[in-house]
Scaffold this active site. Structure first.
Site, PDB file in Angstrom:
ATOM      1  N   GLY A 102      27.429   9.228  50.178  1.00  0.00           N
ATOM      2  CA  GLY A 102      26.281   8.921  51.121  1.00  0.00           C
ATOM      3  C   GLY A 102      25.125   9.839  51.035  1.00  0.00           C
ATOM      4  O   GLY A 102      23.914   9.315  51.595  1.00  0.00           O
ATOM      5  N   SER A 103      25.028  10.563  49.815  1.00  0.00           N
ATOM      6  CA  SER A 103      23.874  11.345  49.698  1.00  0.00           C
ATOM      7  C   SER A 103      22.708  10.359  49.074  1.00  0.00           C
ATOM      8  O   SER A 103      22.931   9.752  48.228  1.00  0.00           O
ATOM      9  CB  SER A 103      24.024  12.462  49.003  1.00  0.00           C
ATOM     10  OG  SER A 103      24.605  12.211  47.496  1.00  0.00           O
ATOM     11  N   ASP A 104      21.519  10.848  49.600  1.00  0.00           N
ATOM     12  CA  ASP A 104      20.324  10.039  49.033  1.00  0.00           C
ATOM     13  C   ASP A 104      19.071  10.978  49.044  1.00  0.00           C
ATOM     14  O   ASP A 104      19.334  12.148  49.243  1.00  0.00           O
ATOM     15  CB  ASP A 104      20.236   8.719  49.823  1.00  0.00           C
ATOM     16  CG  ASP A 104      20.044   8.821  51.340  1.00  0.00           C
ATOM     17  OD1 ASP A 104      19.234   9.766  51.801  1.00  0.00           O
ATOM     18  OD2 ASP A 104      20.778   7.950  52.011  1.00  0.00           O
ATOM     19  N   LYS A 135      24.451  -0.403  42.727  1.00  0.00           N
ATOM     20  CA  LYS A 135      23.155   0.178  43.478  1.00  0.00           C
ATOM     21  C   LYS A 135      23.348   1.696  43.105  1.00  0.00           C
ATOM     22  O   LYS A 135      24.365   2.235  43.383  1.00  0.00           O
ATOM     23  CB  LYS A 135      23.013  -0.255  44.881  1.00  0.00           C
ATOM     24  CG  LYS A 135      21.647   0.146  45.523  1.00  0.00           C
ATOM     25  CD  LYS A 135      21.337  -0.563  46.725  1.00  0.00           C
ATOM     26  CE  LYS A 135      22.438   0.203  47.890  1.00  0.00           C
ATOM     27  NZ  LYS A 135      22.212  -0.246  49.208  1.00  0.00           N
ATOM     28  N   LYS A 149      20.890   5.357  44.015  1.00  0.00           N
ATOM     29  CA  LYS A 149      20.061   6.043  44.938  1.00  0.00           C
ATOM     30  C   LYS A 149      18.868   6.670  44.063  1.00  0.00           C
ATOM     31  O   LYS A 149      18.997   7.144  43.108  1.00  0.00           O
ATOM     32  CB  LYS A 149      20.667   7.333  45.588  1.00  0.00           C
ATOM     33  CG  LYS A 149      21.577   6.500  46.712  1.00  0.00           C
ATOM     34  CD  LYS A 149      21.030   5.688  47.677  1.00  0.00           C
ATOM     35  CE  LYS A 149      21.970   5.222  48.964  1.00  0.00           C
ATOM     36  NZ  LYS A 149      21.393   4.365  49.731  1.00  0.00           N
ATOM     37  N   ASP A 171      17.774   2.203  45.507  1.00  0.00           N
ATOM     38  CA  ASP A 171      17.463   2.387  46.962  1.00  0.00           C
ATOM     39  C   ASP A 171      16.888   3.664  47.221  1.00  0.00           C
ATOM     40  O   ASP A 171      17.409   4.859  46.670  1.00  0.00           O
ATOM     41  CB  ASP A 171      18.760   2.325  47.616  1.00  0.00           C
ATOM     42  CG  ASP A 171      18.656   2.660  49.188  1.00  0.00           C
ATOM     43  OD1 ASP A 171      17.628   2.945  49.719  1.00  0.00           O
ATOM     44  OD2 ASP A 171      19.661   2.595  49.997  1.00  0.00           O
ATOM     45  N   GLU A 227      15.029  -1.149  47.396  1.00  0.00           N
ATOM     46  CA  GLU A 227      15.234  -1.118  48.665  1.00  0.00           C
ATOM     47  C   GLU A 227      14.775   0.118  49.388  1.00  0.00           C
ATOM     48  O   GLU A 227      14.619   1.199  48.945  1.00  0.00           O
ATOM     49  CB  GLU A 227      16.933  -1.128  48.794  1.00  0.00           C
ATOM     50  CG  GLU A 227      17.342  -0.887  50.113  1.00  0.00           C
ATOM     51  CD  GLU A 227      18.923  -0.935  50.227  1.00  0.00           C
ATOM     52  OE1 GLU A 227      19.520  -0.410  51.187  1.00  0.00           O
ATOM     53  OE2 GLU A 227      19.531  -1.428  49.351  1.00  0.00           O
ATOM     54  N   GLU A 255      18.020  -1.922  56.821  1.00  0.00           N
ATOM     55  CA  GLU A 255      19.137  -1.312  57.318  1.00  0.00           C
ATOM     56  C   GLU A 255      18.935  -0.333  58.478  1.00  0.00           C
ATOM     57  O   GLU A 255      19.621  -0.090  59.470  1.00  0.00           O
ATOM     58  CB  GLU A 255      20.126  -0.414  56.188  1.00  0.00           C
ATOM     59  CG  GLU A 255      18.986   0.810  55.818  1.00  0.00           C
ATOM     60  CD  GLU A 255      19.985   1.886  54.963  1.00  0.00           C
ATOM     61  OE1 GLU A 255      20.357   2.598  55.315  1.00  0.00           O
ATOM     62  OE2 GLU A 255      19.933   1.271  53.763  1.00  0.00           O
ATOM     63  N   ASP A 261      21.549  -4.640  59.320  1.00  0.00           N
ATOM     64  CA  ASP A 261      22.662  -3.784  59.770  1.00  0.00           C
ATOM     65  C   ASP A 261      23.350  -3.990  61.234  1.00  0.00           C
ATOM     66  O   ASP A 261      22.767  -4.111  62.132  1.00  0.00           O
ATOM     67  CB  ASP A 261      22.084  -2.375  59.930  1.00  0.00           C
ATOM     68  CG  ASP A 261      22.920  -1.281  59.879  1.00  0.00           C
ATOM     69  OD1 ASP A 261      23.338  -0.509  59.112  1.00  0.00           O
ATOM     70  OD2 ASP A 261      23.583  -1.254  60.897  1.00  0.00           O
ATOM     71  N   HIS A 321      23.438  -4.739  55.033  1.00  0.00           N
ATOM     72  CA  HIS A 321      23.578  -3.305  54.571  1.00  0.00           C
ATOM     73  C   HIS A 321      25.054  -2.941  55.195  1.00  0.00           C
ATOM     74  O   HIS A 321      25.397  -3.293  56.321  1.00  0.00           O
ATOM     75  CB  HIS A 321      22.583  -2.252  55.312  1.00  0.00           C
ATOM     76  CG  HIS A 321      23.098  -0.778  55.521  1.00  0.00           C
ATOM     77  ND1 HIS A 321      23.396  -0.304  56.558  1.00  0.00           N
ATOM     78  CD2 HIS A 321      23.032  -0.035  54.361  1.00  0.00           C
ATOM     79  CE1 HIS A 321      23.711   1.143  56.089  1.00  0.00           C
ATOM     80  NE2 HIS A 321      23.478   1.075  54.994  1.00  0.00           N
ATOM     81  N   GLY A 365      28.637   0.086  54.171  1.00  0.00           N
ATOM     82  CA  GLY A 365      29.181   1.484  53.636  1.00  0.00           C
ATOM     83  C   GLY A 365      29.261   2.176  55.087  1.00  0.00           C
ATOM     84  O   GLY A 365      29.794   1.609  56.115  1.00  0.00           O
TER      85      GLY A 365
END
Length: 434
Positions: free
Chosen positions: A23-25, A216, A218, A246, A272, A304, A327, A354, A356
Site C-alpha cells: 500500500g505504500s505510495d 498500475k 505508483k 498513480d 491517477e 478515490e 470509492d 478505486h 484495494g
C-alpha cells in the site's frame, strides 16, 4: 416480514501492512484499517458495512459512526426503503454533525459505513448479491434513492430515469457476458512505491503469467526512479498491455505536467491523482496537457478521495477527468454512488472504481457490475482495480480468473468480515497488536 434494526456495533480493525510496504505510495504508508459496522435485527439477518482508513485515526471514524448510529438504530428497512433520501439526509445532513463536513471527511465516511451496512442488510434479506439487487430494482426506486440536491444543474431525475430505463435493454445479454467472461480488471499489487526493483519485476512477471494485461504502478518519488521502475514493468508486459500510473496527489500542477512529459516514454494509459484531490481546475489543465503530450493516448483519472457527488459533478463539467474512480467507502454509501455513476453516464466518462485497502475490492465489484448492467452498459474503458491483500478476512471474498472478477453469488454486499479476523486484529487489544 418487517425487519427492525436493533443494534449498531462498531469495531476498530487494523492490519499491520506498513512494515511490508504493502500500500505504500508517494504520500501514504499505513496500516490498512477498517471502521467495521454490524447491524443486528429483531428478525435474525445482520448487515455489515465499513469505511477504509490507513491506521491512526480509525478510532475517530469509529467515534463518528457511534455519533450517527441513533439515526439507524430502531428503524425498519421497510421505512428506510420507502424514504431513502430522507434516511440518507438524516446521516449526511445531521443538523449538528454536518458542521464537521459538510458531506466530506470523517463524518461522511462514517455515514457511508452505516449506509452501506443498511444496503447490505436489504440485499441479504432479499436473498440477492448486491449487484443483482440493484440491477433488478425498478427505475423509480433507484431514482428515489438519489439525493439530487446540488447536482440538478448537471443531472436531473428525469435524465437519470432515462439512463436507467435504457439500461434495461440488453441487460440479459450483458449479464450472460459477465457470467461467461467475468469483469475486466487491473492489478496494483506489482508496483507499490516501497517495493525494490527486483520485487517489482518478479511481481509483474507473475501477474502477466496469471493473465493480467493491465497493471498500475505508483509514481511521485524521484522522477528518475519512477521512470526506471516504469521501464521495468513495460519491459515485462510488452507494448500492448496497459500500464497505469498513480501519483497520489503529490505533484503541483506544473510538476505533474513536467513529470508526465518524461513518463510518456513508456506509454501510460492514465495518470491517477496527479495533484491535490480538490483542485478541479488543476486537474483540467493537466488533462489538456497530458492529451497533447501523448496525442490522446493518456488520460487523467481520479476520485478515490473525492469527497462527494458535487466534486465529481465539477470534475465532469470541467472535462478534468477521462476516468472516474468512485470509492465505495469514501463517499456517503450506495445512495451517493448511484448519483456518481449516473453523472458519469450522462457525461460519457467510464467508471473504474478505486479498490484495494480492506474490503474495497469486495465492495466495488458489485458497483461496477451494476454500472455495466443498468447504467454505463458498455465495457470499453472499464476495469475494476484488484489488489491481492486481505481478502482472506472476508466471508465472501472476491474471486478472479485470468485477470477478471467473477460474479459474486452470495446475498449481500460481500462486506462481512470473519469473526476470528475481527478478534485477531481488533485495535488495540487484539493479539496482532499486543
Amino acid at each position: 416480514m418487517t425487519v427492525r434494526i436493533t443494534s449498531v456495533e462498531v469495531h476498530d480493525v487494523r492490519f499491520p501492512t506498513a512494515a511490508r510496504g504493502d500500500g505504500s505510495d508517494a504520500i501514504n504508508r499505513g496500516d490498512y484499517s477498517a471502521t467495521y459496522v454490524e447491524l443486528g435485527t429483531d428478525a435474525g439477518p445482520r448487515g455489515a458495512g465499513f469505511t477504509f482508513t490507513n491506521g491512526r485515526g480509525n478510532e475517530i471514524t469509529c467515534a463518528a459512526v457511534r455519533a450517527l448510529a441513533h439515526h439507524v438504530r430502531g428503524r425498519t428497512i421497510e421505512e428506510i426503503a420507502a424514504e431513502p433520501v430522507a434516511f440518507w439526509r438524516s446521516l449526511s445532513a445531521d443538523v449538528q454533525l454536518r458542521w464537521l463536513g459538510p458531506e466530506k471527511g470523517v463524518i461522511h465516511m462514517a455515514t457511508g459505513a452505516l449506509v452501506n451496512a443498511v444496503w447490505d442488510l436489504r440485499a441479504t434479506v432479499a436473498g440477492k448479491p448486491m449487484w443483482r439487487f440493484l440491477a433488478e430494482l425498478p427505475t423509480d426506486d433507484l431514482v428515489a434513492s438519489v439525493d439530487f440536491r446540488h447536482i440538478t444543474d448537471a443531472l436531473t431525475p428525469d435524465e437519470a430515469a432515462a439512463i436507467l430505463d435504457k439500461g434495461r435493454d440488453g441487460l440479459a445479454d450483458r449479464l450472460a457476458t459477465l457470467d461467461r467472461d467475468g469483469f475486466p480488471s487491473y492489478t496494483t499489487s506489482v508496483g507499490w512505491l516501497g517495493y525494490p526493483d527486483d520485487k517489482v519485476r518478479a511481481l509483474t512477471r507473475q501477474a502477466y503469467a496469471d493473465g493480467w494485461r493491465a497493471m498500475k504502478m505508483k509514481v511521485g518519488g524521484p522522477l528518475a526512479d519512477d521512470l526506471r521502475r516504469a521501464r521495468i514493468i513495460r519491459e515485462e508486459i510488452g507494448p500492448d498491455a496497459l500500464l497505469m500510473m498513480d501519483a497520489n496527489q503529490v505533484w503541483d500542477v506544473d510538476e505533474a505536467i513536467t513529470a508526465m512529459a518524461a513518463l510518456a516514454e513508456v506509454n501510460p494509459y492514465w495518470i491517477e491523482e496527479p495533484t491535490h484531490a480538490d483542485d478541479i481546475l488543476g486537474h483540467a489543465r493537466i488533462a489538456r496537457a497530458v492529451t497533447e503530450l501523448t496525442a490522446g493516448r493518456c488520460r487523467v483519472a481520479t476520485g478515490e478521495v473525492a469527497a462527494n457527488r458535487v466534486v465529481f459533478k465539477q470534475l465532469l463539467q470541467a472535462e478534468a477527468i477521462g476516468v472516474m474512480q468512485v470509492d465505495a467507502a469514501r463517499v456517503g454509501g450506495v445512495n451517493e454512488v448511484l448519483a456518481e455513476l449516473l453523472l458519469a453516464a450522462k457525461f460519457g466518462v467510464p467508471v473504474c472504481p478505486h479498490a484495494g485497502g480492506v474490503g474495497l475490492c469486495e465492495y466495488v465489484q458489485h458497483l461496477a457490475i451494476f454500472d455495466y448492467l443498468r447504467v454505463g452498459t458498455g465495457l470499453e474503458g472499464r476495469m475494476i482495480e484488484y489488489v491481492d491483500h486481505l481478502h482472506e478476512h472476508f466471508v465472501d471474498p472476491v474471486r478472479t480468473r485470468g485477470g477478471r472478477y467473477l460474479l459474486p453469488e452470495r446475498p449481500g454486499y460481500s462486506a462481512t468480515m470473519k469473526p476470528a479476523s475481527i478478534a485477531q486484529f481488533r485495535f488495540p487489544d487484539g493479539p496482532a497488536w499486543r
